[in-house]
Design an enzyme around this catalytic site. Structure first.
Site, PDB file in Angstrom:
ATOM      1  N   GLN A   3       0.748  -1.229   0.032  1.00 22.32           N
ATOM      2  CA  GLN A   3      -0.011  -0.014  -0.136  1.00 22.32           C
ATOM      3  C   GLN A   3       1.085   1.314  -0.052  1.00 22.32           C
ATOM      4  O   GLN A   3       0.372   2.291   0.138  1.00 22.32           O
ATOM      5  CB  GLN A   3      -1.051   0.063   1.309  1.00 22.32           C
ATOM      6  CG  GLN A   3      -1.822  -1.168   1.188  1.00 22.32           C
ATOM      7  CD  GLN A   3      -2.820  -1.338   2.387  1.00 22.32           C
ATOM      8  OE1 GLN A   3      -2.874  -2.182   3.267  1.00 22.32           O
ATOM      9  NE2 GLN A   3      -3.464  -0.150   3.008  1.00 22.32           N
ATOM     10  N   ARG A  62      -8.685  -0.474   7.820  1.00 25.44           N
ATOM     11  CA  ARG A  62      -9.611   0.568   7.466  1.00 25.44           C
ATOM     12  C   ARG A  62     -10.039   1.465   8.486  1.00 25.44           C
ATOM     13  O   ARG A  62     -10.934   1.686   8.654  1.00 25.44           O
ATOM     14  CB  ARG A  62     -10.821  -0.340   6.970  1.00 25.44           C
ATOM     15  CG  ARG A  62     -11.794   0.422   5.893  1.00 25.44           C
ATOM     16  CD  ARG A  62     -12.956  -0.478   5.222  1.00 25.44           C
ATOM     17  NE  ARG A  62     -13.191   0.431   4.139  1.00 25.44           N
ATOM     18  CZ  ARG A  62     -13.934  -0.329   3.018  1.00 25.44           C
ATOM     19  NH1 ARG A  62     -13.947  -1.570   2.939  1.00 25.44           N
ATOM     20  NH2 ARG A  62     -14.543   0.547   2.227  1.00 25.44           N
ATOM     21  N   CYS A  63      -8.810   2.138   8.870  1.00 27.24           N
ATOM     22  CA  CYS A  63      -8.987   2.910   9.992  1.00 27.24           C
ATOM     23  C   CYS A  63      -7.729   3.914   9.956  1.00 27.24           C
ATOM     24  O   CYS A  63      -6.607   3.519   9.915  1.00 27.24           O
ATOM     25  CB  CYS A  63      -9.082   1.974  11.364  1.00 27.24           C
ATOM     26  SG  CYS A  63      -8.669   2.795  12.924  1.00 27.24           S
ATOM     27  N   GLU A 114     -12.599   4.625   5.244  1.00 27.49           N
ATOM     28  CA  GLU A 114     -12.745   3.946   6.463  1.00 27.49           C
ATOM     29  C   GLU A 114     -14.023   4.224   7.432  1.00 27.49           C
ATOM     30  O   GLU A 114     -14.310   3.593   8.438  1.00 27.49           O
ATOM     31  CB  GLU A 114     -11.438   4.340   7.495  1.00 27.49           C
ATOM     32  CG  GLU A 114     -11.534   5.649   7.799  1.00 27.49           C
ATOM     33  CD  GLU A 114     -10.174   5.793   8.205  1.00 27.49           C
ATOM     34  OE1 GLU A 114      -9.212   5.458   7.870  1.00 27.49           O
ATOM     35  OE2 GLU A 114     -10.035   6.723   9.429  1.00 27.49           O
TER      36      GLU A 114
END
Ligand code: CDP
Length: 784
Positions: A219, A366-367, A735
């Site tokens: 990523q 996702r945060c 997110e």
């Protein structure tokens, strides 16, 4: 000059995703699709023990397996100075292959290189490792006793990793003490795992020039390049990192994993390319887990429901190494957002993290670095407070919201909230869901003994790490970048330091450029993930792409526009100061008939530029002045079967506010996906360890993913409160649904069970857990 149709105005349009035809036809190019001539395969030998001394490793049988070319162990790597890997957070280091002892089940012990994947797996089976088991520390509360020291390699002879705190400790304690009402609750956000459908993997090759070509599921490809240069000593110009298509990341593909280093060492040692693709079990058991925060929350309030103070003390389980990829200054990430959407006059938050014999991680699933844990804690606690005070849960929230006129709002825990309109968002949610009617229905059902619950979550996030004065990873400041080149025909390319893993950047980045330049987004190509071509950026995670790279793209486009203005002036035969950008065209000020399009300017930039520098391109490195603060009001409605404990999510409404929306279709997809993950976390998912440190969820039969059969119908709505400092007013959104939804689900279940006296349940809320809670209430005792 021209009357060509206006091609601008594409911001906020539900353009279909440009990347989807490739993906839905199976034409994506993932790491596992890469096959190089002479390529070897790697398999990893892993520990069956959570904590044990390695007494011997015998590779002789493995070397006899047909096709096996080499086996490397921790000793080999240590001798080459590659035994340890710094974690991104910079506070710790992690063994590449175990040296001396193993610290968690499935830890990497040896790497086997072979002609085929099957031969590598057979070779791994044949490696004989003798272990002498050691006492296991399976939870942070045992770890803090320091009876068994897990990391003697560290200078600090304790399992305690760090203490972090923010806020006014004494003032908060005093305010709590004098509060007319107080609630306290231990709230656990269980250990879970992002479980992307594509597991992690890489292909490493040293080309004919001796340059490392490294294809990897990353990523953050640029950070990988720098980290690999630091770890391996290979000069950074001799490293080329490429992240091709990625099948989901969710934070799991941020850390540099031991397998990557082994593959590079194998490629160097054997002079052949090496591929390593994790199995599902390897992914679930050894790569970055998320959460595992035990949060003791205390809130004080007046009888009117106004919060007077909040204190949160968290005990965090980080596993064997502190591999949480948080920015340097923030070991507990953005946990300081724990006061949420509420104007809390006194607050203090602290986190103590411990090593245990579990897999390392604590990644931002996702945060935005622990925002999910923080959001869950405050939103769950608000319901407990509402229950205690006998005030409606929506009304209690409203009484405590940061008001619209308080922005920029300075929270007691250190953040300056940029903008928001929480009242409006909640009101829209109440109207859409038909709250008054639902309350009536619930009251009637309660009379009949039926269990129906309504749960809220009115969360605020902090995303867009981040401003260089606060944020870095390995010392590298967390800016992001864009480079735009417009071709003679008005088509173009934008390259960014981010890397989409399914978020639709190929579409939304093109929309930003097209909006700023009045061009056709279909003809703006987006390229990310190649460190040879993309400008340096910190990558995609924590919903930072839109707040940071989105800003860089808009500002790079504006630089292109400034350059184009000179060419336009030449074409319009006026001075530059007489040219204005209006309705997606250049126009002579006050003369609407005299215009020139960007397409015409682009052609002239290569064919008729007069004294101007040829070409039409620009780049921008954007250091955001602040984070962005998306928010939302989520409502879940559940019915519970009293006999079986089955929870049915009858309705779920998500009202989000992510500022200016670039593409509503993409945002909708992000919301649906994140809600589905939040639903899974609330009801199904936990990476469980038994008391002996054995991982009980090693595959998808034990770690459940919801299918379309289980997943509820999602209803969505939006409010738009632009970020005042972002170039296009956008805040992150990816997110939000994962951050906001777990509390809404749990609050709804507890609300349904509250007539039975149930005050709190920890996730995952399985049918079994609900059944036990109902039976316990009915017979007045705990059902074993
Ligand atoms: O960093 P990541 O891409 O995971 O998250 P994000 O910045 O929240 O963006 C997710 C996707 O939603 C991207 O394609 C964004 O461009 C899009 N988005 C949007 O269209 N409008 C917003 N206000 C925020 C995000």
């Amino acid at each position: 000059m021209s009357s060509e149709a206006n091609t601008g105005g594409c911001l906020g349009k539900p353009m279909k995703r440009k990347e989807d035809p490739r993906f839905i036809q199976g034409k994506g190019r993932y790491v596992d699709d890469i096959t190089l001539p002479g390529m070897l395969h790697m398999a990893i030998v892993r520990s069956p023990y959570p904590h044990a001394e390695i007494t011997s490793i015998d590779v002789s049988e493995a070397m006899k397996v047909p096709g096996v070319k080499a086996v490397i162990t921790g000793k080999d790597l240590d001798a080459a100075g590659l035994g340890w890997l710094p974690t991104f957070h910079g506070l710790d280091k992690q063994m590449v292959l175990a040296i001396g002892k193993v610290l968690f089940q499935y830890q990497e012990v040896a790497a086997v290189f072979a002609e085929t994947r099957a031969a590598a797996a057979d070779g791994a089976e044949a490696v004989q490792v003798e272990y002498a088991p050691l006492p296991v520390v399976a939870d942070p509360f045992t770890a803090r006793k320091d009876e068994v020291l897990l990391r003697p390699d560290r200078e600090q002879k304790t399992n305690h990793i760090y203490h972090w705190e923010v806020g006014d400790k004494d003032g908060t304690a005093r305010a709590l003490e004098s509060s007319p009402k107080r609630i306290s609750q231990r709230i656990w956000f269980q250990r879970c795992h992002p479980a992307p459908l594509e597991t992690c993997g890489c292909v490493a090759q040293f080309d004919t020039m001796g340059r490392l070509q490294f294809y990897v599921t990353s990523q953050a490809p640029h950070v990988y390049r720098t980290a690999l240069a630091i770890v391996t000593g290979i000069p950074e110009d001799k490293i080329h990192v490429v992240s091709p298509d990625i099948g989901g990341g969710f934070g799991n593909k941020v850390p540099v994993y031991p397998g990557y280093v082994c593959a590079i060492v194998g490629a160097l040692k054997l002079g052949r390319p090496v591929k390593w693709i994790e199995t599902r079990t390897e992914n679930l058991t050894s790569t970055g887990f998320a959460r595992d925060y035990h949060m003791d929350v205390e809130i004080g309030a007046g009888a009117d429901g106004r919060i007077t103070a909040m204190h949160v003390a968290t005990t965090a389980d980080h596993g064997a190494f502190d591999a949480a990829a948080d920015p340097t200054k923030y070991p507990a990430g953005m946990f300081g957002i724990v006061t949420g959407s509420y104007d809390v006059p006194a607050a203090h938050a602290e986190v103590d993290a411990y090593f245990t014999n579990k897999a390392p991680g604590g990644i931002a699933y996702r945060c935005s670095f622990r925002v999910t844990e923080a959001s869950y804690a405050i939103e769950r606690a608000m319901d407990i407070l509402a229950d205690e005070l006998g005030i409606d849960a929506a009304e209690l929230r409203r009484r405590n919201f940061v008001r619209k006129d308080q922005y920029p709002y300075q929270s007691r825990l250190g953040f300056t909230y940029d903008s928001g309109d929480y009242d409006r968002t909640l009101q829209l949610a109440l109207d859409r869901i038909g709250y008054t009617q639902l309350l009536k229905e619930q009251a009637e059902k309660r009379v009949r003994g039926e269990l129906m619950g309504i749960g809220f979550s009115t969360f605020t996030e902090v995303v867009g790490a981040g401003p260089s004065k606060h944020f870095d990873i390995l010392g590298i400041k967390m800016f992001d970048s864009a480079e735009i080149r417009i071709h003679p025909t008005g088509a173009g390319i934008v390259r960014a330091g981010t890397k989409s893993q399914g978020q639709g950047h190929e579409t939304t980045w093109a929309q930003i450029v097209a909006e700023e330049l009045g061009l056709d987004p279909q003809n703006i190509m987006v390229e990310e993930g190649d460190t040879d071509t993309a400008p340096y950026g910190l990558g995609t995670y924590a919903s930072r792409s839109t707040p940071v790279a989105g800003g860089a793209i808009a500002l790079a486009a504006r630089r292109v526009r400034e350059k184009a203005r000179k060419v336009a002036a030449h074409l319009l035969e006026v001075g530059e100061s007489d040219v204005e950008w209006k309705d997606y065209k250049f126009q002579v000020k006050g003369v609407p008939a005299k215009t020139v399009t960007m397409k015409e300017v682009a052609f002239a930039a290569y064919t008729n530029m007069a004294q101007n520098e040829p070409g039409l391109e620009a780049s921008y490195y954007y250091d955001p002045p602040n984070m962005t603060f998306p928010s939302g009001a989520y409502v879940a409605v559940v019915d519970i079967d009293r006999e079986t404990g089955e929870v049915k999510v009858r309705k779920f409404l998500a009202v989000d506010d992510c500022g200016t929306i670039i593409n509503p279709l993409v945002v909708e997809g992000q919301i649906h996906g994140g809600l589905t993950e939040g639903f899974a976390i609330a009801f199904m998912q936990e990476i469980q360890y038994d008391g002996e440190g054995n991982n009980l969820n090693t595959n998808f039969t034990d770690y459940l993913l919801p299918t379309s059969l289980e997943t509820p119908q999602w209803e969505t709505a939006k409010t738009v409160t632009p970020s005042p400092h972002h170039p296009i007013g956008a805040k992150g959104v990816g997110e939000s649904p994962n951050v906001g939804s777990p509390a809404a689900f749990v609050n709804a279940v507890v609300d349904a069970l509250s007539p039975l006296g149930v005050r709190h349940l920890d996730m995952p809320i399985t049918r079994d857990k609900v059944w036990r809670a109902i039976r316990a209430a009915e017979i007045g005792t705990v059902v074993a």
